[in-house]
Design an enzyme around this catalytic site. Structure first.
Site, PDB file in Angstrom:
ATOM      1  N   GLN A  90       0.823  -1.201   0.000  1.00  5.09           N
ATOM      2  CA  GLN A  90       0.000   0.000   0.000  1.00  5.09           C
ATOM      3  C   GLN A  90       0.855   1.248   0.000  1.00  5.09           C
ATOM      4  OE1 GLN A  90      -1.174   0.591   4.569  1.00  5.09           O
ATOM      5  NE2 GLN A  90      -1.609  -1.494   3.871  1.00  5.09           N
TER       6      GLN A  90
ATOM      7  N   HIS B 105       0.105   5.701   1.000  1.00  4.52           N
ATOM      8  CA  HIS B 105      -0.864   6.654   1.535  1.00  4.52           C
ATOM      9  C   HIS B 105      -0.723   7.981   0.797  1.00  4.52           C
ATOM     10  CE1 HIS B 105      -1.482   3.719   4.619  1.00  4.52           C
ATOM     11  NE2 HIS B 105      -0.215   3.771   4.974  1.00  4.52           N
TER      12      HIS B 105
ATOM     13  N   GLU C 229       3.762   7.542   8.278  1.00  6.33           N
ATOM     14  CA  GLU C 229       3.761   6.691   9.470  1.00  6.33           C
ATOM     15  C   GLU C 229       5.163   6.188   9.788  1.00  6.33           C
ATOM     16  OE1 GLU C 229       0.691   4.008   8.315  1.00  6.33           O
ATOM     17  OE2 GLU C 229       1.964   2.841   6.996  1.00  6.33           O
TER      18      GLU C 229
ATOM     19  N   HIS D 194       4.773   0.269   0.605  1.00  6.52           N
ATOM     20  CA  HIS D 194       5.308  -0.509   1.721  1.00  6.52           C
ATOM     21  C   HIS D 194       4.306  -1.579   2.130  1.00  6.52           C
ATOM     22  CE1 HIS D 194       2.877   2.708   3.518  1.00  6.52           C
ATOM     23  NE2 HIS D 194       2.561   1.817   4.444  1.00  6.52           N
TER      24      HIS D 194
ATOM     25  N   ARG E 204      -4.331   0.566  -2.032  1.00  2.00           N
ATOM     26  CA  ARG E 204      -3.769  -0.789  -1.972  1.00  2.00           C
ATOM     27  C   ARG E 204      -3.358  -1.310  -3.343  1.00  2.00           C
ATOM     28  NH1 ARG E 204      -8.102  -0.615   1.377  1.00  2.00           N
ATOM     29  NH2 ARG E 204      -7.649  -0.874   3.598  1.00  2.00           N
TER      30      ARG E 204
END
Length: 429
Positions: free
Chosen positions: A110, A112, A137, A282, A301
């Site tokens: 995925q 973001h 993240e 990642h 995804r």
């Protein structure tokens, strides 16, 4: 005496399919130890512990059961701090979401969105993109951990296109040859040669992601069988085992190509960290981690998932940065506002929403102090036992116990156990 600025939290948990099963999961053990009413089901997965104010699973005060959002709303100036409120424009939410993850099976490959793309995707498709925020993240390993992070160096991908016939068949001779013949090594990041490298990489990735199902499945099956029966036919020593393992979890999946062959296979020891920027691909493969992220639930995804795959947006949005795996690992620094007997280090990613402190004790006894931080924070104990004192009260800290600490509140940690370890997510403006 109870405190409005320092109190225990109950954190909710998620039972996603990829989580570790029963009491093998740190999430399950933490949840059950901190709340005796939680009975671990040894047949069910326990994937994530959520600590924060996210509307999907907000944390609550351990004593009163009031949500952290409601507590913050009633006293936001004191608990969050004026500077953080002004910066993030909220009086009842934290800008970060703090988690523990226990991973048994690979998560989806995925990426973001950044803030600009997050707004666009949310406007166009609110069902699949539930908010308009970005989601950088950071993951800190608390056990040995494996993941995919960022694209491999181009020479490794070129070598795989030459030596792994199934990969070449999925990509096609034309794009494979164009990539092998035209990519350049040792180029500056801002150069036109680097921009051209990224275009070539995007072409290969798009070919993999849009390959016809029959071609993809035939080659995935063939590569997995070859990895199992003849691992020495692969140049990389750990690739065959990885392909076989992930093919068992997701048979004939596109992730065997876009993940195993195109992304760095990263292994972390406890205490090592990864920072995953927006728009970088990642996936987590296995292990237990502390994770902190901007408070968003937006995911685009690619593979290893039965969920919605947004191939078009994914292919268009990625940065196509390519770096060796060592460049993906993030180092911590000593935290200058801590003292005493403990060792306090800070994981400080290049974003505004959060940093994370780790405090450990080398000896069985001792106290560590941390000056008041200029914003709110959440602490979890991951190992050992001790006490946390703040705002006039002293609370027992054991594995899985979670605490909220308001802005500008000094803290003292006291160990009664050589393994006493805490992680603390915080934000300052």
């Amino acid at each position: 005496m109870t405190s409005d600025r320092f109190f225990r939290l109950d954190a909710g948990y998620q039972q996603y399919d990829w989580g570790k099963i029963g009491s093998s999961s740190a999430v399950a053990k933490f949840a059950a130890h901190s709340d005796p009413s939680v009975k671990i089901d040894e047949t069910k997965p326990y994937a994530e512990l959520w600590m924060g104010t996210h509307s999907k699973l907000p944390s609550v005060n351990h004593e009163t059961k009031a949500t952290l959002n409601d507590i913050l709303a009633k006293n936001s100036q004191e608990l969050i701090g004026e500077d953080v409120i002004n910066k993030f424009k909220s009086t009842n939410e934290l800008p970060f979401l703090f988690k523990v993850l226990s991973i048994e099976k690979v998560l989806s490959i995925q990426a973001h969105p950044d803030k600009e793309l997050g707004k666009k995707l949310h406007m166009e498709d609110p069902k699949n993109y539930p908010d308009d925020n970005h989601k950088p993240e950071m993951a800190v390993a608390i056990t040995e951990f494996e993941g995919f992070c960022g694209f491999k160096p181009l020479e490794e991908i070129a070598d795989e296109l030459e030596t792994i016939p199934e990969f070449r068949d999925v990509v096609g001779d034309e794009v494979a040859n164009e990539f092998i013949q035209n990519y350049k090594t040792g180029v500056e990041n801002s150069s036109s040669a680097c921009a051209n490298n990224k275009k070539l990489l995007q072409k290969v990735f798009e070919k993999v992601m849009t390959a016809p199902c029959d071609i993809l499945e035939k080659n995935a099956d063939g590569m997995a069988k070859r990895a199992n029966e003849n691992p020495s036919s692969f140049k990389s020593s750990d690739l065959p085992e990885l392909v076989v393992r992930l093919n068992r979890q997701f048979p004939k999946d596109v992730g065997l190509f876009c993940g195993c062959l195109m992304l760095n296979h990263c292994k972390l020891q406890p205490g090592q960290a990864l920072f995953l920027e927006a728009k970088d691909p990642h996936a987590y493969i296995c292990g237990d981690i502390i994770e902190c992220m901007a408070a968003s639930d937006n995911v685009v995804r690619a593979g290893f998932t039965p969920k919605f795959k947004d191939v078009k947006n994914l292919v268009e949005m990625l940065t196509y940065r390519y770096d060796p795996v060592e460049k993906q690992v993030m180092s911590a620094e000593e935290f200058p506002r801590a003292g005493g007997d403990g060792a306090t280090i800070m994981y400080n990613p290049p974003i505004a929403e959060f940093s994370v402190l780790e405090t450990t004790f080398k000896n069985k006894t001792g106290k560590a102090t941390v000056e008041g931080l200029k914003g709110p924070s959440i602490v979890i104990t991951t190992a050992g036992e001790g006490y946390i004192s703040a705002d006039g009260q002293k609370l027992k800290a054991e594995p899985g116990f979670v605490f909220f600490i308001g802005a500008n509140v000094p803290v003292e940690l006291e160990t009664t156990d050589k393994d006493f370890t805490t992680y603390r997510a915080f934000v300052e403006a």
